[in-house]
Design an enzyme around this catalytic site. Structure first.
Site, mmCIF file in Angstrom:
data_model
loop_
_atom_site.group_PDB
_atom_site.id
_atom_site.type_symbol
_atom_site.label_atom_id
_atom_site.label_comp_id
_atom_site.label_asym_id
_atom_site.label_seq_id
_atom_site.Cartn_x
_atom_site.Cartn_y
_atom_site.Cartn_z
ATOM 1 N N ASN A 196 -2.055 4.342 16.647
ATOM 2 C CA ASN A 196 -3.194 3.988 15.802
ATOM 3 C C ASN A 196 -3.595 2.556 16.101
ATOM 4 O O ASN A 196 -2.730 1.698 16.246
ATOM 5 C CB ASN A 196 -2.822 4.145 14.327
ATOM 6 N N GLU A 208 0.833 -1.200 0.000
ATOM 7 C CA GLU A 208 0.000 0.000 0.000
ATOM 8 C C GLU A 208 0.869 1.251 0.000
ATOM 9 O O GLU A 208 1.982 1.249 0.514
ATOM 10 C CB GLU A 208 -0.912 -0.001 1.239
ATOM 11 N N SER A 266 12.644 6.150 7.289
ATOM 12 C CA SER A 266 12.302 5.801 8.663
ATOM 13 C C SER A 266 12.775 4.387 8.963
ATOM 14 O O SER A 266 12.564 3.471 8.174
ATOM 15 C CB SER A 266 10.782 5.892 8.843
ATOM 16 N N GLY A 302 7.188 -2.161 5.439
ATOM 17 C CA GLY A 302 8.569 -2.571 5.279
ATOM 18 C C GLY A 302 9.572 -1.769 6.077
ATOM 19 O O GLY A 302 9.288 -0.669 6.547
ATOM 20 N N GLU A 303 10.756 -2.344 6.225
ATOM 21 C CA GLU A 303 11.877 -1.682 6.885
ATOM 22 C C GLU A 303 12.850 -1.274 5.778
ATOM 23 O O GLU A 303 13.557 -2.128 5.214
ATOM 24 C CB GLU A 303 12.520 -2.642 7.894
ATOM 25 N N CYS A 319 2.403 -2.828 15.328
ATOM 26 C CA CYS A 319 2.292 -2.439 13.919
ATOM 27 C C CYS A 319 1.662 -3.580 13.118
ATOM 28 O O CYS A 319 2.125 -4.724 13.173
ATOM 29 C CB CYS A 319 3.676 -2.109 13.371
ATOM 30 N N SER A 332 12.633 5.127 14.706
ATOM 31 C CA SER A 332 11.470 4.678 15.473
ATOM 32 C C SER A 332 11.939 4.183 16.833
ATOM 33 O O SER A 332 12.272 3.014 16.981
ATOM 34 C CB SER A 332 10.754 3.564 14.709
ATOM 35 N N LEU A 333 11.966 5.078 17.792
ATOM 36 C CA LEU A 333 12.527 4.733 19.102
ATOM 37 C C LEU A 333 11.466 4.095 20.009
ATOM 38 O O LEU A 333 11.627 2.991 20.473
ATOM 39 C CB LEU A 333 13.141 5.976 19.756
ATOM 40 N N HIS A 334 10.415 4.803 20.274
ATOM 41 C CA HIS A 334 9.230 4.312 21.004
ATOM 42 C C HIS A 334 9.449 3.975 22.473
ATOM 43 O O HIS A 334 8.473 3.776 23.207
ATOM 44 C CB HIS A 334 8.586 3.114 20.296
HETATM 45 N N1 SAH Z 1 9.904 0.162 9.342
HETATM 46 C C1 SAH Z 1 10.070 1.572 9.406
HETATM 47 C C2 SAH Z 1 9.069 2.370 8.595
HETATM 48 C C3 SAH Z 1 7.616 2.011 8.659
HETATM 49 S S1 SAH Z 1 6.602 2.474 9.997
HETATM 50 C C4 SAH Z 1 10.049 2.036 10.826
HETATM 51 O O1 SAH Z 1 9.639 1.273 11.693
HETATM 52 O O2 SAH Z 1 10.480 3.136 11.101
HETATM 53 C C5 SAH Z 1 6.482 4.212 10.099
HETATM 54 C C6 SAH Z 1 6.293 4.677 11.546
HETATM 55 O O3 SAH Z 1 5.010 4.290 12.083
HETATM 56 C C7 SAH Z 1 7.321 4.064 12.486
HETATM 57 O O4 SAH Z 1 7.811 5.041 13.349
HETATM 58 C C8 SAH Z 1 6.489 3.052 13.241
HETATM 59 O O5 SAH Z 1 7.059 2.683 14.448
HETATM 60 C C9 SAH Z 1 5.170 3.781 13.376
HETATM 61 N N2 SAH Z 1 4.054 2.920 13.748
HETATM 62 C C10 SAH Z 1 3.917 1.603 13.516
HETATM 63 N N3 SAH Z 1 2.743 1.148 14.019
HETATM 64 C C11 SAH Z 1 2.131 2.210 14.560
HETATM 65 C C12 SAH Z 1 0.871 2.390 15.201
HETATM 66 N N4 SAH Z 1 0.023 1.380 15.387
HETATM 67 N N5 SAH Z 1 0.548 3.633 15.624
HETATM 68 C C13 SAH Z 1 1.398 4.663 15.426
HETATM 69 N N6 SAH Z 1 2.576 4.567 14.817
HETATM 70 C C14 SAH Z 1 2.950 3.352 14.397
#
Ligand code: SAH
Length: 374
Positions: free
Chosen positions: A324, A116, A225, A191-192, A143, A248-250
């Site tokens: 999300n 997508e 990203s 994807g990564e 995710c 993407s630290l989180h």
């Molecule tokens: N694989 C890469 C790029 C794709 S995701 C990465 O992880 O960075 C793009 C961003 O969306 C990333 O920061 C990811 O952690 C975030 N993301 C994934 N699932 C999510 C969700 N359910 N709610 C909010 N952000 C989310």
């Protein structure tokens, strides 16, 4: 690495670095550098300058159908169609929201794999969010893409075609707001990107090369990203492409990040932040730290404080993303008051922070929601 569950879906914590070997789609003009395009045209028995004509058609006029390239001899058109313009993406479904200014497309690739992309038009700019792999091997539990595992890597042209399709729709005035152009590309779809390094770098080069050799998008408008593949971040810093790096630290602590972003079991928070500072130093670009706020999981004030202490006084910006919802996940977005407190703590440390205006939730088109199901 643990073994996959019988369904093909990854087991918790499982990482898949190497994409399954699959047949590759046919070569496309967008896979090739300018020199390679000239060579390919010569191989077909045509004059090298035809490569420039083809590039102008594709990257400038966004025309990918040689039948419509009437300045080329008819016989050459046919040859070019077969050799350089295979159909790579077929639109399966379009979904729109925000009055048509957010638009998600489900694409079928030549082998049936589904991906997508999302176009987001704002008042002052349009951003294309593209996929770089069918599925993803990084298995972040919040995710949707990560939950289905990795199907295969996408090619450079399959990535570029998503941007061209968006640019075409905008140019044709199909998106409310009048004709426009794509100024920003974010590798935040499926994807990564850094696990499909070569194809992604090729796609970035096609995007940022000036028209007519490429799409002429400013490198500053391109964001890659990543979950934090440390060696690849180092390589990216050496490409001489000043794209924006989003990390993407989180979570600021290894204990929690090990579970939220399983790659952390390989490269710890301290290592990935070191790589990010190295990237900032080499490129002069502010690194974007992505942090999805998950209610009662990673949104405590003490974690904001810890994050603030780790990144204060660095060339950095924090993007907070209200989580999300994804199928099968018990997690939800933080309470508004906790989100506000998190922002305040970061600001206290002098860290620039914004809360991302997430687009496309209604059409499962927001961050982490791309599952590419029919
Ligand atoms: N694989 C890469 C790029 C794709 S995701 C990465 O992880 O960075 C793009 C961003 O969306 C990333 O920061 C990811 O952690 C975030 N993301 C994934 N699932 C999510 C969700 N359910 N709610 C909010 N952000 C989310």
């Amino acid at each position: 690495m643990s073994t996959a569950s019988p369904t093909g879906a990854p087991v918790p914590g499982q990482l898949t670095f190497v994409a399954p070997r699959r047949a590759k789609p046919a070569r496309h003009l967008a896979d090739l550098t300018m020199a390679e395009r000239r060579a390919a045209v010569a191989e077909l028995g045509e004059k090298p300058f035809r490569a420039d004509q083809l590039s102008r058609h594709y990257f400038e006029k966004l025309n990918g159908d040689p039948e419509l390239m009437t300045d080329l001899p008819a016989a050459a058109r046919e040859k070019f169609a077969t050799a350089l313009f295979p159909r790579l993406l077929t639109s399966v479904r379009e979904m729109t929201t925000d009055g048509g200014t957010t638009r998600k497309t489900l694409w079928r690739l030549f082998d049936g794999a589904l991906v997508e992309s999302v176009l987001m038009r704002y008042t002052d700019r349009t951003t294309m969010c593209v996929s770089s792999q069918a599925g993803c091997g990084m298995n972040c539990p919040f995710c949707a893409t990560g939950q289905a595992g990795l199907t295969r890597n996408m090619t450079t042209a399959e990535i570029v075609e998503q941007v061209v399709a968006g640019a075409r729709a905008l140019g044709a005035g199909e998106v409310p707001g009048g004709p426009g152009r794509v100024g920003n590309v974010v590798f935040m779809g499926m994807g990564e990107p850094l696990a499909n390094y070569r194809a992604v770098i090729g796609a970035v080069r096609r995007m940022v090369e000036p028209v007519p050799h490429g799409l002429g998008i400013s490198a500053r408008g391109v964001t890659v990203s990543t979950v934090g593949l440390v060696p690849a971040i180092g390589k990216l810093a050496d490409e001489g492409l000043p794209v924006t790096l989003a990390l993407s630290l989180h979570a600021p602590d290894d204990e929690l990040r090990d579970t939220l972003v399983p790659i952390n079991t390989r490269w710890k928070v301290a290592e990935v932040l070191e790589a990010a500072w190295g990237y900032a130093a080499k490129t002069g670009r502010r690194v974007s730290i992505e942090y999805a706020l998950i209610k009662d999981i990673n949104d405590q004030e003490w974690r904001a404080d810890l994050l603030g202490r780790l990144i204060r006084n660095r060339l950095v910006h924090v993007n907070l993303i209200p989580l999300n919802p994804t199928p099968g996940s018990k997690w939800t977005a933080s309470r508004p008051e906790d989100e506000r407190a998190f922002v305040r703590r970061l600001e206290f440390h002098g860290v620039p922070v914004t809360v991302r205006d997430t687009r496309g939730r209604e059409i499962d088109g927001a961050c982490g929601q791309l599952a590419a199901a029919e």
